[in-house]
Design an enzyme around this catalytic site. Structure first.
Site, PDB file in Angstrom:
ATOM      1  N   ARG A 150       0.828  -1.215   0.000  1.00 21.37           N
ATOM      2  CA  ARG A 150       0.000   0.000   0.000  1.00 21.37           C
ATOM      3  C   ARG A 150       0.861   1.264   0.000  1.00 21.37           C
ATOM      4  O   ARG A 150       0.600   2.211  -0.745  1.00 21.37           O
ATOM      5  CB  ARG A 150      -0.892   0.018   1.242  1.00 21.37           C
ATOM      6  N   ILE A 203      11.969   4.136   4.393  1.00 18.86           N
ATOM      7  CA  ILE A 203      10.857   4.414   5.320  1.00 18.86           C
ATOM      8  C   ILE A 203      10.274   3.095   5.818  1.00 18.86           C
ATOM      9  O   ILE A 203       9.150   3.035   6.308  1.00 18.86           O
ATOM     10  CB  ILE A 203       9.740   5.270   4.673  1.00 18.86           C
ATOM     11  N   ARG A 219      12.022  -0.295   7.762  1.00 19.16           N
ATOM     12  CA  ARG A 219      12.545  -0.553   9.097  1.00 19.16           C
ATOM     13  C   ARG A 219      14.056  -0.435   9.013  1.00 19.16           C
ATOM     14  O   ARG A 219      14.647  -0.762   7.976  1.00 19.16           O
ATOM     15  CB  ARG A 219      12.177  -1.967   9.582  1.00 19.16           C
ATOM     16  N   GLU A 226      16.557   2.269  17.762  1.00 12.91           N
ATOM     17  CA  GLU A 226      15.763   3.500  17.915  1.00 12.91           C
ATOM     18  C   GLU A 226      15.434   3.729  19.386  1.00 12.91           C
ATOM     19  O   GLU A 226      15.024   2.773  20.054  1.00 12.91           O
ATOM     20  CB  GLU A 226      14.471   3.388  17.097  1.00 12.91           C
ATOM     21  N   HIS A 261      11.642   8.282  13.055  1.00 10.54           N
ATOM     22  CA  HIS A 261      10.513   7.351  12.885  1.00 10.54           C
ATOM     23  C   HIS A 261       9.169   8.084  13.018  1.00 10.54           C
ATOM     24  O   HIS A 261       8.379   7.802  13.917  1.00 10.54           O
ATOM     25  CB  HIS A 261      10.601   6.182  13.879  1.00 10.54           C
ATOM     26  N   GLY A 319       7.024   8.506  10.247  1.00  8.67           N
ATOM     27  CA  GLY A 319       6.268   8.274   9.011  1.00  8.67           C
ATOM     28  C   GLY A 319       4.773   8.497   9.169  1.00  8.67           C
ATOM     29  O   GLY A 319       4.122   9.101   8.316  1.00  8.67           O
TER      30      GLY A 319
HETATM   31  C1  DGY Z   1       4.133   1.352  11.497  1.00  2.98           C
HETATM   32  O1  DGY Z   1       2.922   1.522  11.596  1.00  2.98           O
HETATM   33  O2  DGY Z   1       4.630   0.255  11.286  1.00  2.98           O
HETATM   34  C2  DGY Z   1       4.971   2.547  11.668  1.00  2.98           C
HETATM   35  O3  DGY Z   1       6.309   2.304  11.418  1.00  2.98           O
HETATM   36  C3  DGY Z   1       4.791   3.124  13.053  1.00  2.98           C
HETATM   37  O4  DGY Z   1       4.856   4.503  12.944  1.00  2.98           O
END
Ligand code: DGY
Length: 347
Positions: free
Chosen positions: A171, A250, A252, A281, A300, A302
């Site tokens: 997605r 973006i 891991r 982290e 982190h 996102g």
């Molecule tokens: C997730 O939802 O996996 C994100 O990395 C958390 O912000």
């Protein structure tokens, strides 16, 4: 529980409803969903509870709502025998040992979709920042190092019309690709499975991993962390990239071998990199990446917009409540364990 811990716990028990434990303060609208159907305790703080408190609280619960920073593993299962549902407030669930929970009949849910657009936005913010040296430029102004305008000052990379290669066409990868269309980019992708919709809607072209690295001006990691993707971006992968390429992560931190990225950036291949995620982290201040002018980092974030975080918490709360009240969870990770069996005979 000692005194400072006690202050941080919100408690609502009436003994007749399923019991939930919420591992962090969450938006009120999400809390209300849980409060309407469950007795709950919440670690009412922005920072995580000490692990021993977390495990003790989970021991009393039929279901838990947890953050992506909580480890849900064999130790958790041993400490929390009543728990039948773990609702993760995040789309990635590499913090959870899903096979172990499935074997014990524990349902796992996550929060897909609601964070897709915010995360794709941040991928683009990082891409643009690294390509056009936004942070480096800001630091130069701050340091009084803004010299005379000249034809070669702070040259970056062109974005419009360039080629983007997206690794992981789920997605979020697809949302990143949609934005790339507006920049008139050629879109390449690599994925475990072909994505015919992406190919049809965005004219995206499938590439083998190595070919994508060789051909792309922008390489974006948007893949989940799995055994297959751990350490995927290593010295070999960076050496295949162009010396003008920009790499963005973006996904891991562990999909990248950070020490290899440091060396690669020092050598200038890729030309620059940006990352929202790190091997550890919070990453320590002395992470060598942070001292490189061609690296941009964010902590982190996102999914970190108010609307998105509220939507994530609400979806996690609905999943938790649904599972504990006999209604199908909305976004299960291991649907094969549904319906769950509650040990205390509530259903
Ligand atoms: C997730 O939802 O996996 C994100 O990395 C958390 O912000």
């Amino acid at each position: 529980m000692n005194a400072p811990e006690a202050k941080r716990v919100t408690l609502r028990f009436a003994m007749t409803k399923p019991r939930a434990f919420i591992s962090r303060r969450i938006p009120r609208s999400a809390l209300e969903i849980i409060a309407s159907a469950c007795d709950y305790t919440m670690w009412d703080d922005l920072m995580p509870a000490p692990r021993d408190h977390f495990l003790r609280a989970a021991a009393e619960a039929d279901g838990v709502l947890v953050m992506p920073t909580e480890r849900i593993d064999a130790e958790f299962l041993a400490a929390a025998p009543r728990v039948r549902v773990v609702a993760n407030m995040g789309v990635g669930y590499d913090n959870i040992d899903v096979p172990a929970l499935t074997a014990r009949g524990v349902l796992v849910t996550n929060t897909p979709d609601v964070l897709t657009e915010a995360t794709a936005d941040l991928a683009w913010a990082l891409l643009m920042a690294a390509a056009r040296r936004v942070v480096e430029g800001h630091k130069a102004i701050e340091a009084g190092a803004w010299g005379a305008w000249h034809p070669f000052y702070m040259l970056g990379q062109d974005v419009f019309g360039a080629t983007i290669g997206i690794v992981g066409a789920g997605r979020i990868g697809a949302a990143i690709a949609r934005r790339a269309r507006a920049f008139n980019m050629r879109i390449l992708y690599h994925n475990r499975r072909r994505a015919p919709q992406l190919e049809a809607a965005l004219l995206a072209e499938y590439r083998a991993f190595d070919d994508l690295l060789r051909e792309s001006d922008y390489v974006v990691a948007a893949t989940p962390l799995t055994a297959e993707t751990r350490g995927l971006f290593d010295a070999r992968a960076f050496a295949l990239m162009k010396d003008t390429a920009v790499f963005v992560n973006i996904s891991r931190g562990a999909v990248v071998k950070e020490e290899d990225l440091v060396e690669a950036l020092k050598r200038g291949r890729p030309w620059a990199a940006a990352s929202d995620v790190f091997a550890v982290e919070p990453t320590p201040r002395d992470n060598p990446l942070l001292s490189l002018p061609n690296f941009v980092g964010t902590p982190h974030i996102g999914s970190a917009t108010l609307r998105t975080r509220t939507d994530m918490a609400t979806l996690a709360a609905r999943n938790l409540v649904n599972a504990l009240t006999g209604q199908a969870p909305l976004t299960p990770v291991n649907p094969e364990v549904w319906p769950i069996k509650l040990a205390n005979g509530l259903r």
